[in-house]
Design a protein around this motif. Sequence first.
Motif, mmCIF file in Angstrom:
data_model
loop_
_atom_site.group_PDB
_atom_site.id
_atom_site.type_symbol
_atom_site.label_atom_id
_atom_site.label_comp_id
_atom_site.label_asym_id
_atom_site.label_seq_id
_atom_site.Cartn_x
_atom_site.Cartn_y
_atom_site.Cartn_z
ATOM 1 N N LEU A 26 0.830 -1.195 0.000
ATOM 2 C CA LEU A 26 0.000 0.000 0.000
ATOM 3 C C LEU A 26 0.872 1.257 0.000
ATOM 4 N N ALA A 27 2.117 1.117 -0.399
ATOM 5 C CA ALA A 27 3.079 2.225 -0.367
ATOM 6 C C ALA A 27 2.667 3.321 -1.338
ATOM 7 N N GLY A 28 2.927 4.561 -0.922
ATOM 8 C CA GLY A 28 2.713 5.709 -1.778
ATOM 9 C C GLY A 28 1.262 6.023 -2.086
ATOM 10 N N ARG A 29 0.362 5.369 -1.428
ATOM 11 C CA ARG A 29 -1.057 5.566 -1.722
ATOM 12 C C ARG A 29 -1.639 6.736 -0.961
ATOM 13 N N THR A 30 -2.840 7.131 -1.326
ATOM 14 C CA THR A 30 -3.555 8.198 -0.652
ATOM 15 C C THR A 30 -4.890 7.661 -0.170
ATOM 16 N N ASP A 31 -5.132 7.804 1.135
ATOM 17 C CA ASP A 31 -6.413 7.438 1.736
ATOM 18 C C ASP A 31 -6.949 8.667 2.441
ATOM 19 N N THR A 32 -8.147 9.064 2.124
ATOM 20 C CA THR A 32 -8.748 10.196 2.805
ATOM 21 C C THR A 32 -10.189 9.857 3.184
ATOM 22 N N PHE A 33 -10.535 10.155 4.411
ATOM 23 C CA PHE A 33 -11.859 9.845 4.959
ATOM 24 C C PHE A 33 -12.220 8.371 4.777
ATOM 25 N N ALA A 34 -11.233 7.486 4.875
ATOM 26 C CA ALA A 34 -11.474 6.050 4.718
ATOM 27 C C ALA A 34 -11.650 5.402 6.091
ATOM 28 N N GLY A 35 -12.399 4.318 6.117
ATOM 29 C CA GLY A 35 -12.623 3.593 7.362
ATOM 30 C C GLY A 35 -12.145 2.163 7.246
ATOM 31 N N PHE A 36 -11.093 1.833 8.010
ATOM 32 C CA PHE A 36 -10.538 0.476 8.026
ATOM 33 C C PHE A 36 -10.804 -0.197 9.371
ATOM 34 N N GLU A 37 -11.959 0.084 9.973
ATOM 35 C CA GLU A 37 -12.284 -0.514 11.260
ATOM 36 C C GLU A 37 -12.292 -2.036 11.166
ATOM 37 N N LEU A 38 -11.608 -2.646 12.135
ATOM 38 C CA LEU A 38 -11.543 -4.100 12.260
ATOM 39 C C LEU A 38 -10.961 -4.789 11.024
ATOM 40 N N ALA A 39 -10.249 -4.044 10.197
ATOM 41 C CA ALA A 39 -9.647 -4.611 8.985
ATOM 42 C C ALA A 39 -8.404 -5.424 9.323
ATOM 43 N N ASN A 40 -8.094 -6.387 8.477
ATOM 44 C CA ASN A 40 -6.850 -7.149 8.619
ATOM 45 C C ASN A 40 -5.811 -6.523 7.692
ATOM 46 N N LEU A 41 -4.897 -5.749 8.288
ATOM 47 C CA LEU A 41 -3.850 -5.058 7.548
ATOM 48 C C LEU A 41 -2.469 -5.538 7.993
ATOM 49 N N GLU A 42 -2.428 -6.769 8.457
ATOM 50 C CA GLU A 42 -1.172 -7.353 8.942
ATOM 51 C C GLU A 42 -0.171 -7.492 7.798
ATOM 52 N N ASN A 43 1.089 -7.191 8.102
ATOM 53 C CA ASN A 43 2.202 -7.321 7.145
ATOM 54 C C ASN A 43 2.019 -6.458 5.900
ATOM 55 N N THR A 44 1.363 -5.309 6.037
ATOM 56 C CA THR A 44 1.186 -4.406 4.900
ATOM 57 C C THR A 44 2.289 -3.362 4.867
ATOM 58 N N ASN A 45 2.550 -2.836 3.697
ATOM 59 C CA ASN A 45 3.569 -1.800 3.505
ATOM 60 C C ASN A 45 2.873 -0.496 3.135
#
Length: 120
Positions: A26-45
Amino acid sequence: MSNQDLYRSIFAACDCRLINLSGSNLAGRTDTFAGFELANLENTNWERALADRVVFRGANLRNANFTNAIHSGSQFEGADVTGADFTDAIVDDAQRRLMCRKAKGVNPVTGVETRESLGC
């Protein structure tokens, strides 16, 4: 959706609750007003990513790499940051202090301790 290459992608106003992006770039990306509640983002870049007013409440951020990322107005309540690396990341001070309460571990990719990267 795990193990995706989403380099420099944009998620605006994304309702990404419970999403599984584990192992994704997920490098170099843009997230605005996003909701990652309870998301599995383990081992992400997330290197050099912009996360503006993003909600990570209760998310699995184990071993994530947030080096040089910007987290303006983002929320991390209840997120598991074990092994996450926030080196040179911009995080609101109140959120940094909140994460420091439970921060532990060493990032397996960068070798940096989570507490050290948060300046705990």
